[in-house]
Design a protein around this motif. Structure first.
Motif, mmCIF file in Angstrom:
data_model
loop_
_atom_site.group_PDB
_atom_site.id
_atom_site.type_symbol
_atom_site.label_atom_id
_atom_site.label_comp_id
_atom_site.label_asym_id
_atom_site.label_seq_id
_atom_site.Cartn_x
_atom_site.Cartn_y
_atom_site.Cartn_z
ATOM 1 N N SER A 266 0.786 -1.318 0.189
ATOM 2 C CA SER A 266 0.074 0.000 0.005
ATOM 3 C C SER A 266 0.818 1.324 -0.051
ATOM 4 C CB SER A 266 -0.995 -0.105 1.140
ATOM 5 O OG SER A 266 -2.185 0.670 0.931
ATOM 6 N N ARG A 267 0.826 1.881 1.044
ATOM 7 C CA ARG A 267 1.610 3.180 0.966
ATOM 8 C C ARG A 267 3.038 2.890 0.920
ATOM 9 N NH1 ARG A 267 -0.939 5.763 6.230
ATOM 10 N NH2 ARG A 267 -2.499 4.683 5.289
ATOM 11 N N LYS A 270 4.077 1.999 -2.533
ATOM 12 C CA LYS A 270 4.218 3.165 -3.500
ATOM 13 C C LYS A 270 5.552 3.704 -3.154
ATOM 14 C CE LYS A 270 -0.440 5.126 -2.079
ATOM 15 N NZ LYS A 270 -1.396 4.473 -2.692
ATOM 16 N N GLU A 304 -9.028 5.437 -5.782
ATOM 17 C CA GLU A 304 -8.677 6.671 -5.082
ATOM 18 C C GLU A 304 -8.437 7.632 -5.949
ATOM 19 O OE1 GLU A 304 -5.490 5.903 -2.362
ATOM 20 O OE2 GLU A 304 -5.943 7.648 -1.144
ATOM 21 N N ILE A 309 -6.494 11.418 -2.204
ATOM 22 C CA ILE A 309 -5.394 11.292 -1.638
ATOM 23 C C ILE A 309 -4.349 12.478 -1.229
ATOM 24 C CG2 ILE A 309 -3.677 10.979 -3.697
ATOM 25 C CD1 ILE A 309 -2.586 8.392 -2.634
ATOM 26 N N PHE A 313 -3.491 12.712 2.611
ATOM 27 C CA PHE A 313 -2.217 12.515 2.930
ATOM 28 C C PHE A 313 -1.125 13.675 2.089
ATOM 29 C CE2 PHE A 313 -4.343 8.551 2.657
ATOM 30 C CZ PHE A 313 -4.274 8.027 3.686
ATOM 31 N N TRP A 316 2.597 13.339 1.845
ATOM 32 C CA TRP A 316 3.140 12.130 0.960
ATOM 33 C C TRP A 316 3.659 12.728 -0.204
ATOM 34 C CZ3 TRP A 316 -0.956 7.570 0.555
ATOM 35 C CH2 TRP A 316 -0.838 7.221 2.029
ATOM 36 N N TRP A 357 -10.386 0.337 -4.292
ATOM 37 C CA TRP A 357 -9.642 1.592 -3.973
ATOM 38 C C TRP A 357 -8.493 1.796 -4.541
ATOM 39 C CZ3 TRP A 357 -11.242 6.270 -2.108
ATOM 40 C CH2 TRP A 357 -10.659 6.961 -1.653
ATOM 41 N N HIS A 405 -8.097 -5.374 1.024
ATOM 42 C CA HIS A 405 -6.672 -4.890 1.335
ATOM 43 C C HIS A 405 -5.942 -5.245 2.391
ATOM 44 C CE1 HIS A 405 -4.586 -1.122 0.018
ATOM 45 N NE2 HIS A 405 -4.254 -1.003 1.711
HETATM 46 C C1 GTR Z 1 -5.228 4.267 2.170
HETATM 47 C C2 GTR Z 1 -4.530 5.245 1.130
HETATM 48 C C3 GTR Z 1 -4.131 4.592 0.070
HETATM 49 C C4 GTR Z 1 -3.171 3.396 0.688
HETATM 50 C C5 GTR Z 1 -3.532 2.859 2.069
HETATM 51 C C6 GTR Z 1 -2.610 2.262 2.877
HETATM 52 O O1 GTR Z 1 -5.900 5.076 3.130
HETATM 53 O O2 GTR Z 1 -5.920 5.965 0.505
HETATM 54 O O3 GTR Z 1 -3.609 5.489 -0.886
HETATM 55 O O4 GTR Z 1 -1.850 3.693 0.735
HETATM 56 O O5 GTR Z 1 -4.220 3.792 2.730
HETATM 57 O O6 GTR Z 1 -1.476 2.351 2.991
HETATM 58 O O7 GTR Z 1 -3.009 1.085 3.379
#
Ligand code: GTR
Length: 426
Positions: A266-267, A270, A304, A309, A313, A316, A357, A405
Motif C-alpha cells: 500500500s503506501r 508506493k 482513489e 489522496i 495525505f 506524501w 480503492w 486490502h
Molecule cells: C489508504 C490510502 C491508500 C493506501 C492505504 C494504505 O488510506 O488511501 O492510498 O496507501 O491507505 O497505505 O494502506
C-alpha cells in the motif's frame, strides 16, 4: 481507571471488527476480465519534440530521465542527496532465532539530509547458512520494536508512530490481523529463511513520520536549499531511506548486494516501487496494492482520486500533485511511467478483488503499457491475459487474489514462487 480504559478499548475493537467484517463482504468486487483501457501517453512515442524511442540507449539516456524528472517534479518531489549513512552500530542481538535457523542483526544508521541527521534502525533476520543471502527489505508502518516477534530490539526514543502500532494491546494486534491479514506486520519469516532469503525490517517513519502534523513538521524542517524537483515529501524520502539501507547492504558480508528486493504494501508499496524505479542497485520489487501514486493509472478514473489522496495525505506528495485534483486527464504522464522505470528488473504487482480503492485493473493496464519498455530493454513483454494470469517466471508479474486490502498467505504463496525463480539460490 486502567481497567475501564481496557474495557472501552476492547469494546471499540469489537465494534470495529463487526463493522469491518460486514463492510468487507459488502465491498464491490472488481471485474477480472481483460481491460481494454490504454495508458497514455505511449512511453516510447514521439513526445514534446522527442523522437520515437527505438533503442535501449535512447531510453536510458533521454526518455527514462525525462519520465523520472516528470514523476519527481509532479508527484514525489526532490529526493534528498545520496549521502552514505554512518554506521553507528552493527551487532548480532540474537545468534539463534526461529529455532536456530537464523540470527538477528541490529543495525543503527545515521542518515543525513542537509544539516539534519536522523536515526534509522534496520533489523535483519538472516539464515544461519552460508551466504551471501538475497535480502528482502520490508518497509513497515510501525517501529520494529513494536512488531518484530523477537526479544532485545532497542526502541529508539522520540520516534512517532500511529496509535495502532501499540501491539502491547494484544487486542489491537488481533484487530489488525483480522482486518488486514496474517502478514500485515511481519512476513512469513520461517518460509523466507528456509528458502535462503534474509529479511530486513525498517520503519521509514523514523525519518519522516506518517502523519499530517508530525510528517509536515519534519518535512518543513528539512525543506531548505535548492530542491531541484520541488519540496521534499514523505514518499520520496521513504524511498531515499531504502537507498541508504542499500548503501549499508553494499558493505555487508552476509547480505548479497546484487539481490536486494524491496517489499512494500500500500503506501509502502508506493515508496518501494519509487525506490526501485530510481535506483538500479535494487534488483527487484514486490509492490503490493500500491494503488494511486503507485502502479495504478490515474487517467482511467477508478479508485482513489488525486483529490482524495492529496487531501488525506498531503505530506506524501510534493505540492504540485494536488494541482491535478479533479483533472487527472491533464497529467502529462501516468503511473505506467513509474512501472517502466523498473525495466527490465523483476517487478511483481500484487492486487486483490475487493480492493477497488487501489484499482487492480488500473495496475494491470499500467503493467501492460510498461511491458513495451521491458521488451525494449531485453526483458519479457507483459504477457498476462487477465488479472488471474500469474506467472512466477515473468519479469513483470501480476498477482491477484480474492479478498480485500491486506497481506495474506494467498499473497505470500505467489510472492515466494516468484522470489525463488528470480532470486533464489537453488
Ligand atoms: C489508504 C490510502 C491508500 C493506501 C492505504 C494504505 O488510506 O488511501 O492510498 O496507501 O491507505 O497505505 O494502506
Amino acid at each position: 481507571m486502567r481497567i475501564l480504559k481496557f474495557i472501552l478499548g476492547g469494546l471499540t475493537a469489537l465494534i470495529a471488527l463487526a463493522i469491518v467484517g460486514c463492510s468487507t463482504v459488502g465491498l464491490p468486487r472488481v471485474s477480472t476480465g481483460p481491460t481494454n483501457f490504454t495508458a497514455t501517453p505511449d512511453l516510447l512515442a514521439p513526445y514534446g519534440g522527442m523522437e520515437q524511442v527505438t533503442t535501449a540507449q535512447n531510453w536510458r539516456e533521454e526518455r527514462a530521465p525525462f519520465w523520472r524528472n516528470m514523476l519527481l517534479s509532479q508527484v514525489y518531489g526532490t529526493i534528498p542527496a545520496p549521502i552514505a549513512p554512518e554506521i553507528v552500530s552493527d551487532r548480532i542481538i540474537s545468534a539463534d532465532i526461529l529455532e536456530g535457523r537464523a540470527h538477528l542483526r541490529e543495525v543503527q544508521l545515521r542518515l543525513t539530509i542537509g544539516e539534519h541527521t536522523f536515526r534509522q534502525d534496520v533489523h535483519f533476520v538472516v539464515p544461519n547458512t552460508s551466504g551471501p543471502h538475497p535480502v528482502i527489505l520490508g518497509a513497515g508502518s510501525c517501529p520494529n520494536a513494536l512488531i518484530l516477534p523477537f526479544e532485545g530490539i532497542s526502541a529508539a526514543p522520540g520516534v512517532s508512530y500511529p496509535g495502532y502500532c501499540e501491539s502491547g494491546s494484544e487486542f489491537m494486534h488481533s484487530v489488525a490481523t483480522f482486518v488486514f491479514g496474517r502478514y500485515i506486520e511481519v512476513p512469513p519469516l520461517e518460509q523466507l529463511i528456509d528458502r535462503g532469503f534474509a529479511y530486513g525490517a525498517y520503519y521509514p517513519g523514523m525519518v519522516i513520520p506518517d502523519s499530517i502534523e508530525t510528517g509536515m513538521a519534519a518535512l518543513s524542517s528539512i525543506r531548505e536549499g535548492e530542491m531541484e524537483h520541488g519540496p521534499y515529501a514523505a514518499i520520496g524520502t521513504w524511498a531515499w531511506v531504502a537507498h541508504r539501507i542499500t548503501d549499508y547492504i553494499e558493505t555487508s558480508g552476509e547480505l548479497d548486494a546484487d539481490r536486494i528486493i524491496l517489499f512494500g504494501h500500500s503506501r509502502s508499496g508506493k515508496s518501494s516501487l519509487l525506490a526501485g524505479a530510481l535506483d538500479d542497485r535494487i534488483a527487484g520489487v514486490i509492490s503490493h496494492q500500491s494503488g494511486t501514486a503507485g502502479a495504478a493509472l490515474q487517467k482511467n478514473d477508478v479508485g482513489e482520486t488525486i483529490s482524495s489522496i492529496t487531501e488525506s495525505f498531503p505530506h506524501w506528495f510534493t505540492p504540485s500533485y494536488a494541482l491535478y485534483a479533479d483533472r487527472a486527464q491533464d497529467l502529462p504522464f501516468d503511473q505506467h511511467a513509474l512501472v517502466a522505470l523498473m525495466a527490465p528488473r523483476p517487478l511483481l504487482l500484487g492486487n486483490s478483488a475487493r480492493d477497488q480503492w487501489s484499482d487492480p485493473r488500473g495496475s494491470f493496464a499500467s503493467a501492460r503499457a510498461a511491458g513495451e519498455v521491458y521488451q525494449l530493454l531485453g526483458g519479457d513483454a507483459f504477457s498476462a491475459e487477465n488479472l488471474w494470469d500469474f506467472d512466477a517466471n515473468a519479469d513483470l508479474a501480476f498477482q491477484f487474489r480474492e479478498g480485500t486490502h491486506g497481506i495474506t498467505p494467498e499473497d505470500w504463496r505467489p510472492f515466494m514462487q516468484w522470489l525463488t525463480v528470480h532470486f533464489g539460490s537453488e
